[in-house]
Design an enzyme around this catalytic site. Structure first.
Site, PDB file in Angstrom:
ATOM      1  N   LEU A  46      34.421  40.668  30.153  1.00 33.03           N
ATOM      2  CA  LEU A  46      35.599  39.810  30.206  1.00 33.03           C
ATOM      3  C   LEU A  46      35.163  38.437  30.696  1.00 33.03           C
ATOM      4  O   LEU A  46      34.433  38.329  31.679  1.00 33.03           O
ATOM      5  CB  LEU A  46      36.648  40.380  31.168  1.00 33.03           C
ATOM      6  N   ASP A  47      35.615  37.382  30.035  1.00 35.15           N
ATOM      7  CA  ASP A  47      35.289  36.027  30.466  1.00 35.15           C
ATOM      8  C   ASP A  47      35.889  35.747  31.840  1.00 35.15           C
ATOM      9  O   ASP A  47      36.887  36.368  32.234  1.00 35.15           O
ATOM     10  CB  ASP A  47      35.838  35.007  29.460  1.00 35.15           C
ATOM     11  N   PRO A  48      35.331  34.791  32.589  1.00 34.17           N
ATOM     12  CA  PRO A  48      35.907  34.436  33.898  1.00 34.17           C
ATOM     13  C   PRO A  48      37.381  34.046  33.833  1.00 34.17           C
ATOM     14  O   PRO A  48      38.124  34.293  34.783  1.00 34.17           O
ATOM     15  CB  PRO A  48      35.037  33.256  34.350  1.00 34.17           C
ATOM     16  N   ALA A  50      39.601  35.379  32.028  1.00 40.99           N
ATOM     17  CA  ALA A  50      40.401  36.555  31.693  1.00 40.99           C
ATOM     18  C   ALA A  50      40.420  37.520  32.865  1.00 40.99           C
ATOM     19  O   ALA A  50      39.486  37.574  33.667  1.00 40.99           O
ATOM     20  CB  ALA A  50      39.837  37.247  30.453  1.00 40.99           C
TER      21      ALA A  50
END
Length: 317
Positions: A46-48, A50
């Protein structure tokens, strides 16, 4: 000189609710320290920017990570209409604007066009490789990145809320490789405007849902009730949809040694009618022994789990 301790064997899945502003790698590192675990991986980055469900696999559970990453995922996200950004999320620079704002009727009418198997162009700022380099590295260096469209599967896409004219919150259930940012970008264009993802939360990954997740923000193992180690889920959790075949201890040992088994119809039991090329999880004493491929009457191990009840200091959750 003694070797530095690498941690203790811990086996199972821990479902973490990743907060905003933190990388998936940081969450993995913290969980590994809290449990003093020897080995840990995750079931999908998961991206930062998100938040949401980040399944962590410990020990022998890491051998089932691909099953989770290949599974269905559910996302809840908000699209900000009228502003396009270079990254298709809130991090990038503004690249286009529009005064048009779609209403509920227009959004509802457009959503069915994104269901089923569709062609989707990944964002330029993605981890996909172009000539051996990450696309986001090339994009950040100022190069024009054109990624080929590829088929993805979207099982459901619904409008959840319209908090104001500039925003719409949606929920999507999709297959592997689907980009929420691309969906938001393309939906906005179909609706005659531009847009980007301003909020993204993953609410489910394979068999894991946000209700199963825990926060690691200010926790340590002793501070949880129940303790963090007691929140581990069984390796079998991700194998529930795979046919299981119970074996004797002697047969299980042969599989652990990488040997094939020639089984009689009686050995196959209720799986006697399963397809000749079926994937099967072999078990013994309620422990997973190996992921196997059926080849006619032969059972061939492909991924062996090194779990032994008599081994000390091992958690078999």
């Amino acid at each position: 000189m003694s070797r530095k301790r690498r941690g203790v064997p811990v086996h199972g899945w821990l479902i973490v609710d990743k907060p905003l502003g933190v990388s998936s790698a940081a969450v993995v590192g913290k969980a590994k320290r809290l449990l003093n675990a020897e080995k840990v991986g995750h079931g999908g980055t998961l991206d930062p920017l998100a938040s949401g469900v980040l399944p962590l696999a410990f020990g022998e559970a890491t051998k089932t990570v691909s099953l989770v990453m290949d599974g269905r995922k559910t996302y809840r996200f908000t699209v900000r209409w009228g502003i396009a950004r270079s990254t298709d999320d809130a991090e990038g620079e503004i690249t286009a604007t529009s005064d048009h704002r779609p209403d509920r009727a227009a959004i509802d009418a457009a959503l069915p066009g994104f269901l089923g198997t569709i062609l989707q162009q990944p964002p330029a700022y993605s981890a996909l490789k172009v000539d051996g380099q990450r696309a986001y590295d090339l994009a950040r260096a100022g190069e024009v990145v054109e990624l080929a469209a590829r088929p993805v599967e979207i099982f459901s896409l619904t409008l959840v809320d319209l908090p104001d004219a500039d925003h719409a919150t949606l929920e999507m259930d999709c297959g592997k490789g689907t980009y929420v940012r691309s969906l938001a970008r393309d939906l906005a264009l179909v609706l005659g405007t531009v847009g980007h993802v301003s909020m993204l939360r993953r609410v489910a990954v394979g068999p894991f849902h946000e209700k199963d997740s825990i926060l690691l923000d200010s926790a340590d193992d002793s501070g949880h009730s129940p303790p963090l180690s007691d929140r581990l889920l069984s390796i079998m959790t991700v194998l529930d949809d795979i046919p299981a075949l119970a074996l004797s201890a002697a047969m299980a040992q042969r599989l652990r040694q990488g040997q094939t088994l020639s089984l009689t119809p009686g050995d196959w039991g209720v799986l006697a009618d399963c397809p000749p090329d079926a994937v099967i999880v072999a078990t013994s004493e309620k422990l997973p022994v190996a992921l196997c491929q059926r080849e006619g009457a032969v059972l061939r191990p492909s991924r062996v789990f090194n779990l032994q009840r008599e081994t000390p200091d091992v958690d078999y959750r």
